[in-house]
Motif scaffolding. Structure first.
Motif, PDB file in Angstrom:
ATOM      1  N   TRP A 309       0.816  -1.213   0.000  1.00 47.72           N
ATOM      2  CA  TRP A 309       0.000   0.000   0.000  1.00 47.72           C
ATOM      3  C   TRP A 309       0.852   1.267   0.000  1.00 47.72           C
ATOM      4  CZ3 TRP A 309      -5.083   0.208  -0.838  1.00 47.72           C
ATOM      5  CH2 TRP A 309      -5.840  -0.949  -0.627  1.00 47.72           C
ATOM      6  N   TYR A 310       2.072   1.172   0.512  1.00 47.47           N
ATOM      7  CA  TYR A 310       2.851   2.379   0.788  1.00 47.47           C
ATOM      8  C   TYR A 310       4.141   2.507  -0.013  1.00 47.47           C
ATOM      9  CZ  TYR A 310      -0.260   2.872   4.804  1.00 47.47           C
ATOM     10  OH  TYR A 310      -1.366   3.014   5.598  1.00 47.47           O
ATOM     11  N   VAL A 311       4.563   1.486  -0.709  1.00 43.87           N
ATOM     12  CA  VAL A 311       5.821   1.546  -1.447  1.00 43.87           C
ATOM     13  C   VAL A 311       5.747   2.602  -2.558  1.00 43.87           C
ATOM     14  CG1 VAL A 311       7.363   0.297  -3.009  1.00 43.87           C
ATOM     15  CG2 VAL A 311       6.498  -0.832  -0.959  1.00 43.87           C
ATOM     16  N   ASP A 312       6.740   3.480  -2.570  1.00 48.00           N
ATOM     17  CA  ASP A 312       6.873   4.483  -3.625  1.00 48.00           C
ATOM     18  C   ASP A 312       7.942   3.983  -4.603  1.00 48.00           C
ATOM     19  OD1 ASP A 312       7.368   6.639  -5.267  1.00 48.00           O
ATOM     20  OD2 ASP A 312       7.448   8.118  -3.647  1.00 48.00           O
ATOM     21  N   TYR A 313       7.530   3.633  -5.819  1.00 46.55           N
ATOM     22  CA  TYR A 313       8.441   3.044  -6.789  1.00 46.55           C
ATOM     23  C   TYR A 313       9.407   4.070  -7.386  1.00 46.55           C
ATOM     24  CZ  TYR A 313       5.888  -1.326  -6.539  1.00 46.55           C
ATOM     25  OH  TYR A 313       5.329  -2.499  -6.093  1.00 46.55           O
ATOM     26  N   GLU A 314       9.208   5.330  -7.074  1.00 48.84           N
ATOM     27  CA  GLU A 314      10.085   6.372  -7.600  1.00 48.84           C
ATOM     28  C   GLU A 314      11.210   6.722  -6.637  1.00 48.84           C
ATOM     29  OE1 GLU A 314       9.643   7.437 -10.719  1.00 48.84           O
ATOM     30  OE2 GLU A 314       7.978   5.995 -10.783  1.00 48.84           O
ATOM     31  N   GLN A 315      11.216   6.145  -5.445  1.00 51.26           N
ATOM     32  CA  GLN A 315      12.224   6.462  -4.448  1.00 51.26           C
ATOM     33  C   GLN A 315      12.992   5.220  -4.011  1.00 51.26           C
ATOM     34  OE1 GLN A 315      11.516   9.155  -1.088  1.00 51.26           O
ATOM     35  NE2 GLN A 315       9.368   9.198  -1.693  1.00 51.26           N
ATOM     36  N   PRO A 316      14.253   5.389  -3.589  1.00 53.49           N
ATOM     37  CA  PRO A 316      14.951   4.287  -2.926  1.00 53.49           C
ATOM     38  C   PRO A 316      14.332   4.032  -1.558  1.00 53.49           C
ATOM     39  CG  PRO A 316      16.257   6.280  -2.794  1.00 53.49           C
ATOM     40  CD  PRO A 316      15.086   6.592  -3.691  1.00 53.49           C
ATOM     41  N   MET A 317      14.730   2.947  -0.919  1.00 56.83           N
ATOM     42  CA  MET A 317      14.135   2.582   0.372  1.00 56.83           C
ATOM     43  C   MET A 317      15.202   2.335   1.430  1.00 56.83           C
ATOM     44  SD  MET A 317      11.697  -0.719   1.333  1.00 56.83           S
ATOM     45  CE  MET A 317      10.400  -0.239   0.180  1.00 56.83           C
ATOM     46  N   THR A 318      14.924   2.844   2.623  1.00 59.36           N
ATOM     47  CA  THR A 318      15.679   2.506   3.823  1.00 59.36           C
ATOM     48  C   THR A 318      14.771   1.694   4.727  1.00 59.36           C
ATOM     49  OG1 THR A 318      17.076   4.482   3.774  1.00 59.36           O
ATOM     50  CG2 THR A 318      16.807   3.417   5.901  1.00 59.36           C
ATOM     51  N   VAL A 319      15.306   0.644   5.348  1.00 58.51           N
ATOM     52  CA  VAL A 319      14.525  -0.127   6.301  1.00 58.51           C
ATOM     53  C   VAL A 319      15.266  -0.214   7.625  1.00 58.51           C
ATOM     54  CG1 VAL A 319      13.365  -1.520   4.547  1.00 58.51           C
ATOM     55  CG2 VAL A 319      15.489  -2.353   5.557  1.00 58.51           C
ATOM     56  N   ILE A 320      14.512  -0.211   8.701  1.00 58.85           N
ATOM     57  CA  ILE A 320      15.038  -0.539  10.020  1.00 58.85           C
ATOM     58  C   ILE A 320      14.690  -1.991  10.266  1.00 58.85           C
ATOM     59  CG2 ILE A 320      14.854  -0.092  12.503  1.00 58.85           C
ATOM     60  CD1 ILE A 320      14.194   2.830  11.790  1.00 58.85           C
ATOM     61  N   ALA A 321      15.709  -2.843  10.282  1.00 53.09           N
ATOM     62  CA  ALA A 321      15.468  -4.284  10.331  1.00 53.09           C
ATOM     63  C   ALA A 321      16.756  -5.005  10.716  1.00 53.09           C
ATOM     64  CB  ALA A 321      14.990  -4.781   8.969  1.00 53.09           C
ATOM     65  N   ASN A 322      16.643  -6.296  10.926  1.00 47.71           N
ATOM     66  CA  ASN A 322      17.800  -7.142  11.147  1.00 47.71           C
ATOM     67  C   ASN A 322      18.551  -7.300   9.819  1.00 47.71           C
ATOM     68  OD1 ASN A 322      19.598  -9.297  11.536  1.00 47.71           O
ATOM     69  ND2 ASN A 322      18.222 -10.352  12.951  1.00 47.71           N
ATOM     70  N   PRO A 323      19.840  -6.938   9.755  1.00 46.44           N
ATOM     71  CA  PRO A 323      20.591  -7.054   8.491  1.00 46.44           C
ATOM     72  C   PRO A 323      20.604  -8.470   7.918  1.00 46.44           C
ATOM     73  CG  PRO A 323      21.808  -5.707  10.064  1.00 46.44           C
ATOM     74  CD  PRO A 323      20.649  -6.300  10.813  1.00 46.44           C
ATOM     75  N   GLU A 324      20.377  -9.476   8.764  1.00 47.96           N
ATOM     76  CA  GLU A 324      20.332 -10.849   8.270  1.00 47.96           C
ATOM     77  C   GLU A 324      19.163 -11.084   7.320  1.00 47.96           C
ATOM     78  OE1 GLU A 324      20.334 -13.492  11.578  1.00 47.96           O
ATOM     79  OE2 GLU A 324      22.363 -12.950  12.240  1.00 47.96           O
TER      80      GLU A 324
END
Length: 453
Positions: A309-324
């Protein structure tokens, strides 16, 4: 004959492999974009994947059709039905374009093409007959998004997601006629659908992975209607809201995507976070502290259904998550056509960015003088119609980044869904829009109803 069903739980999507064990030739039907699993099965069974096909231009996931044709040096077979607006683009030179009645031979296994429009104009199904096993009777039918267990494909996605006016009525009429084509086939024929429960491609899909035509004739609501107008009215009512990424999928699956490959994604805590920010921690951890502007989508089996619902295909993405999670996260995002994951901020180092939080209240606390409170119901339209608080305003949680919210940014707003999962996502979206005084209602509408009794 060899038959295998692959179910992707995160997408509620099903693909298939069929092979002739005598000639060792195999075909993949409706492949997802990450195709390693098909390669592993073919290798373990000693098959050569010589062909790949799909039932239609998908709207709910990124197709692996072109990647599979390239990696396995397989011939692609695609629909040539539906008119000029529904033609595949950028296909390999040796692609075979299919019309109603055409035959695909996979060794001694036969797949007959049946044009079954309704969900989309170009949709086709494949009737399988195991000629190598000595049979002249059809064993089953790969229906794609035409016929599901307990349901049928929705005809409104092109209008709802891709904004193509008038296509809902056209699709519904075509779907009624497509159903009549099944009259030519026996009850014992198996039904192998493209989706199961959890998919937004229908409104009441069953969780059972396959069925028979005879069982569906007795139990699927779609076979109860002889009157076309009554059928169309039921088919087009109360369909679930399609996630916004569906519009993007229709475009990229028609034209194609770059070949997907897992890459090394940067891990760190730079001063500036690139692009859109998704926080993949649990809602319990998120509410204690987060960076304002982050969308909270916990990384679980429903991640794609909500993140889409929220992904913007025109922008890169940063996530806060486990790097694994880097590899699986890239694969998951690739399955909805997003390849621009730029940065992973480790969960245990993300607090340097946190500048906000929110509170929960119990249903019991809400119902005290609830008539005087600003309440926002973020459930689906069908859920809202089944029961709601009289003074609640309704906006689907997936539309909170675009629709006008009927409150002032400094109002105290109480937010609820059905059980508390989607409202937590809504809290992050509202915070990102500058609504600072939002309160999440624990246990959602189910808890509210219990508290009021």
């Amino acid at each position: 004959m060899f038959f295998k069903q692959f179910f992707d739980k995160k997408l509620a999507q099903t693909s298939y492999m069929v092979a002739c064990q005598k000639t060792q030739e195999a075909i993949i039907i409706d492949p997802k974009r990450v195709i390693d699993e098909y390669e592993e099965v073919a290798k373990s069974e000693g098959f050569n994947i010589t062909q790949v096909t799909e039932t239609h231009i998908h709207a709910d996931f990124a197709s692996g059709l072109r990647d599979a044709a390239k990696r396995f040096n397989a011939t692609a077979y695609v629909s040539d039905e539906g008119g000029e607006n529904w033609k595949y683009e950028n296909m390999p030179e040796d692609t075979v374009y299919l019309k109603d009645g055409d035959i695909i031979n996979v060794g001694n296994v036969e797949l007959k093409v049946v044009h079954t429009p309704g969900h989309t104009p170009e949709s086709i199904s494949f009737v399988l007959t195991d000629r190598g096993g000595g049979s002249d009777e059809p064993m089953g039918i790969f229906t794609g998004d035409f016929l599901f267990v307990g349901d049928i494909g929705r005809p409104d996605l092109l209008e709802e997601a891709a904004k193509m006016e008038g296509t809902t009525e056209e699709g519904a009429n075509a779907m009624f006629d497509s159903l009549k084509k099944l009259n030519d086939y026996p009850d014992f024929m198996q039904v192998w659908p493209g989706h199961g429960a959890g998919s937004a491609c229908g409104k009441s899909l069953g969780a059972v992975p396959l069925s028979t035509l005879g069982y569906e004739r007795k139990n699927n609501w779609v076979f109860e209607y002889e009157n076309k107008d009554a059928f169309i009215k039921e088919l087009t009512s109360d369909q679930p809201e399609p996630p916004s990424y569906f519009a993007q999928m229709k475009k990229v699956n028609k034209a194609g995507l770059p070949e997907f490959k897992v890459k090394e994604v940067e891990v760190g805590t730079p001063d500036k976070l690139p692009g859109q920010l998704f926080d993949l921690r649990s809602k319990e951890e998120f509410k204690k502290g987060f960076k304002k502007g982050a969308i909270n989508i916990p990384y679980n089996d429903k991640f794609l259904q909500f993140a889409g619902w929220y992904v913007d295909y025109e922008q890169p993405m940063t996530v806060i998550a486990n790097p694994e999670y880097s590899k699986t996260l890239q694969e998951d995002l690739a399955s909805i056509g997003f390849d621009n994951l730029k940065l992973i901020v480790p969960e245990d180092k993300a607090d340097k960015y946190f500048d906000d939080s929110y509170e929960n209240v119990t249903p019991e606390e809400l119902v005290e003088n609830h008539e005087d409170k600003h309440i926002l119901d973020v459930r689906s339209t069908s859920e809202y119609k089944e029961g709601n608080l009289d003074n609640a305003h309704h906006i689907h949680f997936g539309h909170l980044d675009e629709k006008e919210v009927p409150f002032n940014t400094d109002d105290t707003i109480y937010v609820h869904c059905q059980s508390g999962v989607r409202s937590a996502i809504a809290m992050s979206a509202l915070k990102a829009r500058g609504f600072d005084n939002v309160v999440n209602i624990e246990k959602g509408y189910a808890g509210i109803k219990e508290a009021m009794n």
